[in-house]
Design a protein around this motif. Structure first.
Motif, PDB file in Angstrom:
ATOM      1  N   GLY A 180     -14.394 -41.534  11.788  1.00 10.54           N
ATOM      2  CA  GLY A 180     -14.755 -40.306  10.985  1.00 10.54           C
ATOM      3  C   GLY A 180     -14.530 -39.282  11.722  1.00 10.54           C
ATOM      4  N   PHE A 181     -14.242 -38.078  11.148  1.00 11.31           N
ATOM      5  CA  PHE A 181     -13.716 -36.936  11.083  1.00 11.31           C
ATOM      6  C   PHE A 181     -14.580 -35.998  11.078  1.00 11.31           C
ATOM      7  N   VAL A 215     -13.967 -55.688  13.698  1.00 11.00           N
ATOM      8  CA  VAL A 215     -12.727 -54.093  13.164  1.00 11.00           C
ATOM      9  C   VAL A 215     -13.794 -52.901  13.799  1.00 11.00           C
ATOM     10  N   ILE A 216     -13.020 -52.000  13.658  1.00  8.88           N
ATOM     11  CA  ILE A 216     -12.376 -51.062  14.869  1.00  8.88           C
ATOM     12  C   ILE A 216     -13.152 -49.289  13.929  1.00  8.88           C
ATOM     13  N   GLY A 217     -14.519 -48.925  15.048  1.00  4.46           N
ATOM     14  CA  GLY A 217     -14.499 -47.389  13.727  1.00  4.46           C
ATOM     15  C   GLY A 217     -14.891 -46.824  14.873  1.00  4.46           C
ATOM     16  N   ILE A 218     -14.082 -45.581  15.571  1.00  2.00           N
ATOM     17  CA  ILE A 218     -14.035 -44.598  15.632  1.00  2.00           C
ATOM     18  C   ILE A 218     -14.674 -43.160  15.071  1.00  2.00           C
ATOM     19  N   ALA A 273     -24.498 -45.101  15.859  1.00  4.81           N
ATOM     20  CA  ALA A 273     -23.910 -45.255  14.646  1.00  4.81           C
ATOM     21  C   ALA A 273     -23.022 -44.398  13.677  1.00  4.81           C
ATOM     22  N   GLY A 274     -22.150 -43.146  14.821  1.00  3.62           N
ATOM     23  CA  GLY A 274     -20.681 -42.637  14.182  1.00  3.62           C
ATOM     24  C   GLY A 274     -19.801 -43.941  14.156  1.00  3.62           C
ATOM     25  N   MET A 275     -19.549 -44.415  15.026  1.00  2.94           N
ATOM     26  CA  MET A 275     -18.070 -45.647  15.308  1.00  2.94           C
ATOM     27  C   MET A 275     -18.806 -47.052  13.979  1.00  2.94           C
ATOM     28  N   ASN A 298     -14.234 -35.431  22.613  1.00  2.00           N
ATOM     29  CA  ASN A 298     -13.748 -36.620  23.192  1.00  2.00           C
ATOM     30  C   ASN A 298     -13.938 -37.922  21.892  1.00  2.00           C
ATOM     31  N   LEU A 299     -13.532 -38.576  22.277  1.00  2.00           N
ATOM     32  CA  LEU A 299     -13.302 -39.416  20.494  1.00  2.00           C
ATOM     33  C   LEU A 299     -13.243 -40.979  20.848  1.00  2.00           C
ATOM     34  N   ARG A 300     -14.230 -41.392  20.629  1.00  2.00           N
ATOM     35  CA  ARG A 300     -14.579 -42.997  21.010  1.00  2.00           C
ATOM     36  C   ARG A 300     -14.092 -44.514  19.888  1.00  2.00           C
TER      37      ARG A 300
END
Length: 311
Positions: free
Chosen positions: A74-75, A4-7, A294-296, A13-15
Motif C-alpha cells: 500500500g503506497f 503472504v507479505i503485506g507492506i 489493516a493496511g498491511m 516508516n515502512l511496515r
C-alpha cells in the motif's frame, strides 16, 4: 496455506507484515522517511533510495520466510490500476509516473502488487469486519488524508486510480496550498500535518499532532480548537462523500485515531448538520480497532486477489 507479505508505506516508516490468511505472523518496522528523502533529493535520487530501502527491508523478511510468493504494497499516491505506476504522490513530491511494482519486483525477483495505501487499508478493514454485504468506506488520518471504498466485495480504484481521493476534496476555497496542486483540500486541515498547521496558526508554536493532542488532553484551549477544526472539516467532507456513495459503514483509521476522542463531539454535530435528512442516524462511523494492521493485511489480501483474478 502459504504466507503472504503485506507492506504499508507511511511518511516516516515502512511496515512489513507476514500473514497466514488474516493472521499476522510477524511485523517488522523500518525507519524510512520517504517524505524527507523526496523533499531533499532530486526525483531520480529519491526514487533510487526508496527502491533500495524498501527492497532491503523486504529481503530481510524474505530470509525468514523464503516460501512467500505474493507481495502486496500500500503506497500513498494515485496508483494507475492498469499499469501499477504511481502517477503522482502529493506527499512524496517528484514521484510522478514511476513504476514501483516493476522496479521493486525486478530487484526482489518476485511479483509485487501496488495499491493505494488507503484502498489497501479499506480492504483490510473489510476483511476483518467479516466482509459486510453493505461495503465499507475507510478514511485514513495520518500525515495526509486518504480514503478507500469497498463496493460489492471489490476494492474500487476508479478508471485512473483516483477514486476516493477524499483528502483532495476542497473544503476551503483558495485555502492552504496542497501537494496535489490545488488549494484548500481537506487534507490540509484534518490530517496530522493539518492539525499541526492549524495549531501553529493559532499559537505560533510548531508541534506534532501527537504533542498537540497531549496538550489538548491537558486542557490547552488552542490545541482543542485545532482538533475541533479538523473534526468539522472532516465531517463536511464525509457528508459530501456519502451523498455520492451511499455506504453506511465508515471506519476512521490511521495514526490520528489516538485523538478521535478530541474530535468525536464536533464531528458528530457537524456530520448530522450536513447530512441530507434521509441519511441522518443511518451511518456507522467508528474508529478502527484493528491495531493498525489493516493496511498491511489489505495489501497482502489484494496481492492474492490480483493473482487469483489473473489465474
Amino acid at each position: 496455506m502459504a504466507n503472504v507479505i503485506g507492506i504499508d508505506v507511511g511518511g516516516t516508516n515502512l511496515r512489513v507484515g507476514v500473514f497466514e490468511g488474516h493472521q499476522l505472523i510477524q511485523e517488522t518496522r523500518f525507519q524510512a522517511d520517504f517524505s524527507h528523502i523526496c523533499h531533499t533529493h532530486s526525483p531520480s535520487q529519491a526514487w533510487e533510495k526508496i527502491i533500495s530501502i524498501t527492497s532491503t527491508g523486504i529481503r530481510n523478511v524474505l530470509v525468514q520466510f523464503p516460501d512467500v510468493q505474493h507481495i502486496g504494497m500500500g503506497f500513498p499516491g494515485f496508483i494507475d490500476p492498469n499499469t501499477q505506476t504511481v502517477a503522482q504522490s502529493p506527499n512524496f513530491p517528484g514521484l510522478d509516473h514511476v513504476n514501483l511494482a516493476q522496479d521493486l519486483g525486478e530487484v526482489l525477483q518476485k511479483k509485487v502488487i501496488v495499491e493505494n495505501d488507503a484502498l489497501a487499508a479499506a480492504y483490510g478493514e473489510y476483511c476483518l469486519a467479516g466482509k459486510p454485504d453493505t461495503g465499507l468506506i475507510y478514511i485514513g488520518l495520518g500525515t495526509g488524508l486518504g480514503g478507500g471504498l469497498i463496493h460489492a466485495g471489490r476494492p474500487f480504484a476508479g478508471q485512473h486510480g483516483v477514486a476516493m481521493e477524499v483528502g483532495h476534496i476542497i473544503v476551503e476555497p483558495n485555502g492552504r496550498p496542497c501537494g496535489c496542486g490545488n488549494n484548500g483540500c481537506v487534507e490540509q486541515y484534518a490530517s496530522a500535518s493539518g492539525v499541526a498547521t492549524s495549531y501553529h496558526t493559532l499559537s505560533g508554536q510548531r508541534l506534532s499532532a501527537y504533542e498537540i493532542a497531549q496538550r489538548a488532553d491537558d486542557g490547552d484551549a488552542l490545541a482543542l480548537e485545532a482538533y475541533r477544526q479538523a473534526a468539522i472539516y472532516l465531517a463536511q467532507m464525509l457528508a459530501t462523500v456519502v451523498k455520492v456513495v451511499d455506504v453506511p459503514n465508515i471506519v476512521v483509521g490511521g495514526g490520528m485515531c489516538h485523538a478521535w476522542h478530541l474530535m468525536k463531539t464536533a464531528f458528530d454535530i457537524q456530520l448530522e448538520t450536513d447530512l441530507i435528512p434521509v441519511l441522518r442516524g443511518k451511518l456507522s462511523v467508528t474508529p478502527s480497532h484493528t491495531h493498525d494492521i489493516a493496511g498491511m493485511l489489505g495489501a497482502a489480501q489484494l496481492a492474492l486477489l490480483h493473482n487469483t483474478h489473473l489465474s
